[in-house]
Write a protein that holds these residues in place. Sequence first.
Motif, PDB file in Angstrom:
ATOM      1  N   TYR A  91     -16.118  66.745 -51.839  1.00  0.00           N
ATOM      2  CA  TYR A  91     -17.415  67.933 -52.827  1.00  0.00           C
ATOM      3  C   TYR A  91     -18.856  67.191 -53.709  1.00  0.00           C
ATOM      4  N   ARG A 105      -5.158  68.314 -50.620  1.00  0.00           N
ATOM      5  CA  ARG A 105      -4.256  69.768 -50.871  1.00  0.00           C
ATOM      6  C   ARG A 105      -3.194  69.235 -50.153  1.00  0.00           C
ATOM      7  N   LEU A 122      -6.435  72.943 -55.404  1.00  0.00           N
ATOM      8  CA  LEU A 122      -6.566  70.942 -55.168  1.00  0.00           C
ATOM      9  C   LEU A 122      -6.783  70.187 -55.982  1.00  0.00           C
ATOM     10  N   ARG A 151      -8.581  85.114 -50.885  1.00  0.00           N
ATOM     11  CA  ARG A 151      -8.411  83.857 -51.563  1.00  0.00           C
ATOM     12  C   ARG A 151      -9.544  83.755 -52.437  1.00  0.00           C
ATOM     13  N   TYR A 171      -9.281  81.270 -56.222  1.00  0.00           N
ATOM     14  CA  TYR A 171      -9.317  80.454 -57.325  1.00  0.00           C
ATOM     15  C   TYR A 171      -9.095  79.930 -58.639  1.00  0.00           C
ATOM     16  N   TYR A 190      -4.307  81.461 -58.809  1.00  0.00           N
ATOM     17  CA  TYR A 190      -4.759  81.654 -57.625  1.00  0.00           C
ATOM     18  C   TYR A 190      -4.241  83.124 -56.958  1.00  0.00           C
ATOM     19  N   GLN A 217      -4.350  86.171 -53.349  1.00  0.00           N
ATOM     20  CA  GLN A 217      -4.378  86.222 -52.792  1.00  0.00           C
ATOM     21  C   GLN A 217      -4.283  87.837 -51.979  1.00  0.00           C
ATOM     22  N   ASN A 232      -8.774  75.773 -44.715  1.00  0.00           N
ATOM     23  CA  ASN A 232      -8.317  76.345 -45.496  1.00  0.00           C
ATOM     24  C   ASN A 232      -9.865  75.776 -46.802  1.00  0.00           C
ATOM     25  N   GLN A 262     -12.297  75.255 -49.763  1.00  0.00           N
ATOM     26  CA  GLN A 262     -12.482  76.639 -50.616  1.00  0.00           C
ATOM     27  C   GLN A 262     -13.986  76.100 -50.741  1.00  0.00           C
ATOM     28  N   TYR A 263     -14.598  77.279 -50.782  1.00  0.00           N
ATOM     29  CA  TYR A 263     -16.200  78.046 -51.674  1.00  0.00           C
ATOM     30  C   TYR A 263     -16.285  77.500 -52.966  1.00  0.00           C
TER      31      TYR A 263
END
Lengths: 119, 115
Positions: A37, A95, A107, B31, B33, B48, B50, B102, B104-105
């Motif tokens: 990232y 992960r 993460l 999802r 986080y 987290y 869901q 999966n 994550q943004y």
Amino acid sequence: AQKITQTQPGMFVQEKEAVTLDCTYDTSDQSYGLFWYKQPSSGEMIFLIYQGSYDEQNATEGRYSLNFQKARKSANLVISASQLGDSAMYFCAMRDLRGSGGSNYKLTFGKGTLLTVNP
Amino acid sequence: DTGVSQDPRHKITKRGQNVTFRCDPISEHNRLYWYRQTLGQGPEFLTYFQNEAQLEKSRLLSDRFSAERPKGSFSTLEIQRTEQGDSAMYLCASSLIRGAKNIQYFGAGTRLSVL
């Protein structure tokens, strides 16, 4: 437990040159994902590239490539043709891709490397 | 395509006050986080969701912290009786269940300063 080590607190590169940011990891998991990232001064974490532990080829995304050496547990990021806009913090993360509960969703990040691109 | 949105971007508060942050994930992501990032460190996982179910909480999330995601859409993170040690960047991320990646943004974060 997973651990990410980024040994370069800061790196400098000349515009248009390539640069390699180091990342080593430690895990007992057999199936895992590795991520890079970018975090500019604005704070947003921008996803760059992903490598799965079972992927046979190194991942590439435009000017970004990941030099994955599984036996050495390293996942270095290579940025080709550096641009001034590449100046930012870069984080390596991993992960677990299996496991129970939420452990395979979170993460684990390293401490990051601050990249400065000089004109 | 709208990314992850966090509000406020900055919050300054006095020790002992309560604060609440909001995160709006990417619309189809199920999802969500929360991470905390202190100076000179990478982000650390807090909790987290869901959909609307909170599935995991880190030991970092003390009893003063609570997170919700009503109706599986936006999420809030509340810190009660803030302490100076709570000063950090609070990052929200979202992802869609689709294969092993999966991804994550992340949003731009909420920077909290406790005086």
